[in-house]
Write an enzyme that holds these catalytic residues in place. Structure first.
Site, PDB file in Angstrom:
ATOM      1  CG  HIS A   1      -5.323  -2.386  -0.485  1.00  0.00           C
ATOM      2  ND1 HIS A   1      -4.866  -1.679  -1.582  1.00  0.00           N
ATOM      3  CD2 HIS A   1      -4.743  -1.805   0.596  1.00  0.00           C
ATOM      4  CE1 HIS A   1      -4.072  -0.707  -1.168  1.00  0.00           C
ATOM      5  NE2 HIS A   1      -3.968  -0.771   0.147  1.00  0.00           N
TER       6      HIS A   1
ATOM      7  CG  ASP B   1      -6.030  -1.721  -4.661  1.00  0.00           C
ATOM      8  OD1 ASP B   1      -6.604  -0.954  -3.861  1.00  0.00           O
ATOM      9  OD2 ASP B   1      -4.974  -2.328  -4.386  1.00  0.00           O
TER      10      ASP B   1
ATOM     11  CB  SER C   1      -0.966  -0.045   1.189  1.00  0.00           C
ATOM     12  OG  SER C   1      -1.956   0.940   1.057  1.00  0.00           O
TER      13      SER C   1
END
Length: 403
Positions: free
Chosen positions: A338, A271, A175
């Protein structure tokens, strides 16, 4: 009697879960880098940066993974003040140990290519993907914007621990940490000896600059505020800032073509964080018409699915600077997820998501060791049956700080 049996079963399940966790990975203690404070390399609240380190062994003793934690960003003083009292702004608030699994696991069965490497998880407490560098500290807020200095201080510490003699090294992250791995990829390589084989892996960090459902560039404005608040310009790749405004240089698509170090992108084309915060952020959906869809793709209307298919097309177009280089690799699945490298279930198990008959672990390993090219791009949703458990929101790394 009935409650007693339930408690027995719960205890059995708990023991089984603990045994599974012990098998798949291990808890690793936190190290606070107190020596960094004198260099001004501190978290938002002025506390020292921190990391978790598990030593390599056998043939992996001179190989290193440096993995950057994710956790969003803070784009103004208000949100940075809120953040500084949490683990994402203060090492005083971090748990004293964390669990290494998936890509960081020490078990050969669950992490066959990297289990015996030196594995480091760098904690994230600056809110700028390690790009901030503001000397002045406002006495009214006592906020420190020093992410770039933290990156340097932690790397210096790891070099002294043996990374200076590394045979192989990977900078990676999830991330906001995946974005760090992109923005600092060449910088990381420059810190290591010329003979070291260095590559980078970004997991769910390829954030794209596209219009939201209202037609605005919400994420561009948000990233622009991050860059301005943290004084990030001087830490962003000069090859980009010499051509474009600093806010654009926070996006991978504008810096990727100038990254010289081989890099691998792990990302879902849909995502879940990007769908919720770039395509359909709350500001663009005031009536909450996308709320149910963002929770579970099975709830999306045909029109919403068409919009997401267009988003996938824009994502793949933005990814083209990566795919054009033969030294790079990609694993782009059609799951609604994610971050896929740290969770064991998405990294490498019998039912992990697959693209081109490869799991994420297999694709990354084949690419790093150059056993075969890894350019795995999935078909459009809902074509991939290995994503059957990933149609709901699966955020392996919470990414707060954007609304």
């Amino acid at each position: 009697m009935e409650s007693s049996r339930i408690m027995q079963w719960l205890n059995i399940l708990l023991c089984a879960l603990l045994l599974l966790l012990k098998t798949q990975g291990q808890f690793v203690p936190l190290t606070r880098l107190d020596s960094a404070v004198s260099k001004g390399a501190v978290c938002l609240d002025g506390s020292p940066p921190a990391y978790h380190f598990q030593e390599g062994h056998e043939e992996g003793v001179n190989n290193w993974i440096v993995h950057i934690e994710g956790g969003g960003w803070c784009h103004n003083v208000t949100y940075c003040l809120y953040r500084k009292d949490s683990r994402l702004g203060s090492s005083h608030e971090m748990e004293e140990q964390t669990y290494f699994s998936g890509y960081l696991s020490n078990n050969h069965q669950y992490n066959p290519d990297f289990y015996n490497w030196n594995r480091v998880k760098v904690r994230y407490c600056d809110g700028s993907s390690f790009t901030g560098d503001v000397e002045e500290v406002d006495p009214d807020t006592n906020l420190y914007f020093r992410g770039s200095r933290i990156f340097s201080a932690v790397m210096e510490e790891l070099l002294a621990k043996g990374m200076a003699h590394a045979d192989k090294a990977i900078l990676s992250g999830c991330s906001a940490g995946g974005l760090t791995a992109i923005l600092h990829c060449d910088r990381f390589k420059s810190m290591l000896p010329d003979g070291t084989k260095v590559k980078c892996v970004s997991d769910a960090g390829y954030f794209v600059n596209v219009k939201d459902i209202s037609g605005d560039y919400y994420i561009e404005d948000y990233f622009g505020q991050v860059v301005e608040t943290h004084g990030s310009k001087k830490s962003l790749p000069q090859s980009c800032t010499s051509r474009l405004t600093p806010r654009l240089c926070f996006f991978p698509q504008y810096v990727a073509s100038n990254i010289r170090t081989p890099i691998f992108i792990v990302n879902a084309a849909y995502d879940s964080w990007q769908i919720k915060n770039i395509l359909a952020p709350g500001a663009a959906d005031p009536n909450g018409q996308w709320g149910s869809c963002k929770t579970n793709l099975n709830n999306c209307s045909p029109e919403q699915l068409n919009i997401m298919q267009d988003y996938r097309s824009q994502f793949l177009k933005a990814l083209s600077p990566i795919t054009i280089s033969p030294s790079n690799g990609v694993f782009i699945d059609s799951c609604y997820v994610h971050c896929q490298t740290e969770p064991q279930e998405t990294w490498f198990t019998n039912d992990s998501p697959m693209v081109g008959n490869k799991t994420v672990a297999m694709a990354v390993g084949d690419w790093f060791y150059e056993r075969s090219p890894s350019r795995e791009i999935d078909c459009i949703y809902p074509c991939n049956p290995t994503c059957q458990n990933q149609n709901h929101v699966f955020d392996a790394q919470a990414n707060p700080g954007i609304h």
